[in-house]
Scaffold this motif. Structure first.
Motif, short mmCIF file in Angstrom:
data_model
loop_
_atom_site.label_atom_id
_atom_site.label_comp_id
_atom_site.label_asym_id
_atom_site.label_seq_id
_atom_site.Cartn_x
_atom_site.Cartn_y
_atom_site.Cartn_z
N HIS A 255 0.84 -1.20 0.00
CA HIS A 255 0.00 0.00 0.00
C HIS A 255 0.87 1.25 0.00
O HIS A 255 0.58 2.21 -0.72
N GLY A 256 1.92 1.25 0.80
CA GLY A 256 2.81 2.41 0.85
C GLY A 256 3.44 2.70 -0.50
O GLY A 256 3.48 3.85 -0.95
N GLY B 145 2.34 1.70 -3.49
CA GLY B 145 1.27 2.12 -4.40
C GLY B 145 0.85 3.56 -4.15
O GLY B 145 0.66 4.34 -5.09
N PHE B 146 0.74 3.93 -2.87
CA PHE B 146 0.36 5.30 -2.54
C PHE B 146 1.44 6.29 -2.99
O PHE B 146 1.13 7.38 -3.47
N GLY B 147 2.70 5.93 -2.81
CA GLY B 147 3.79 6.81 -3.24
C GLY B 147 3.75 7.08 -4.74
O GLY B 147 3.93 8.22 -5.18
N ILE B 148 3.52 6.02 -5.50
CA ILE B 148 3.40 6.18 -6.96
C ILE B 148 2.19 7.05 -7.29
O ILE B 148 2.26 7.97 -8.12
N ASP C 121 2.50 6.65 4.60
CA ASP C 121 1.43 5.67 4.40
C ASP C 121 1.91 4.26 4.73
O ASP C 121 1.24 3.53 5.47
N GLY C 122 3.04 3.89 4.19
CA GLY C 122 3.57 2.55 4.45
C GLY C 122 3.87 2.33 5.92
O GLY C 122 3.55 1.27 6.48
N THR C 123 4.45 3.32 6.56
CA THR C 123 4.77 3.21 7.98
C THR C 123 3.49 3.03 8.81
O THR C 123 3.45 2.21 9.73
N TRP C 124 2.44 3.77 8.48
CA TRP C 124 1.19 3.66 9.22
C TRP C 124 0.62 2.24 9.13
O TRP C 124 0.30 1.62 10.14
#
Length: 184
Positions: A46-47, A49-52, A160-163
């Motif tokens: 998810h992290g 994907g969200f970064g992209i 996002d990934g860390t969360w």
């Protein structure tokens, strides 16, 4: 971007990550059904994907602003309207009765599927699109440099990934999973 704007962007990304929605549901489901490794892989996917998504959204918004400055207001109000509409749908669907139990075949899900499910929900989650339009747009200016856009994407990916990795890790610490499964 000024340091104050970066702090504001950190706040926007953090609030977006911690607000409940389809992404959290996927991370929780994969963690409950597949354990810590499955949940962590979902969070990592998810992290990324969200970064992209954050990079591409910033690039698209910057390009659109270059064409016409007034498009910023359309993005902000359109994104806010979508967020309100999604909130209404989520509240309405939460009232419906669901069994809340993980399906038996979820337990057999391969670890790699957690990553791909996390990655794909980041790209296809309508809440993320609305969030980007309503709250991300003010941080982007026409003619912003590619380095800034990449930095925005990386910042979003890290937060996002860390969360989601933290959620999966905390959920699987001790006997929390057993307790949650016994409740449902």
């Amino acid at each position: 971007m000024s340091p104050e704007e970066w702090v504001g962007l950190i706040l926007v990304f953090s609030l977006g990550a911690i607000s409940p929605g389809p992404s959290l549901a996927v991370v929780l489901r994969n963690t409950l059904s597949g354990g810590r490794q499955q949940g962590v892989m979902t969070g990592i996917g998810h992290g990324i994907g969200f970064g992209i998504y954050a990079f591409l959204a910033a690039l698209g918004i910057a390009t659109a602003l270059t064409v016409h400055k007034s498009i910023e207001m359309i993005f902000k109000y359109g994104g806010a309207a979508i967020l309100i509409w999604l909130g209404f749908i989520f509240i309405r669907s939460a009232k419906r009765v669901t069994d809340g139990k993980a399906k038996e075949n979820d337990k057999n899900t391969q670890k790699g599927q957690g990553f791909s499910q996390g990655f794909l929900i980041a790209l296809f989650n309508p809440k993320i699109l609305a969030w980007m339009l309503a709250l991300y747009t003010p941080f982007i200016e026409a003619g912003v440099g590619i380095e800034t856009l990449i930095g925005m994407g990386l910042l979003g990916m890290m937060i996002d990934g860390t969360w989601y990795v933290t959620v999966a890790t905390l959920l699987t610490t001790g006997d929390r999973v057993k307790k949650l499964k016994s409740i449902s």
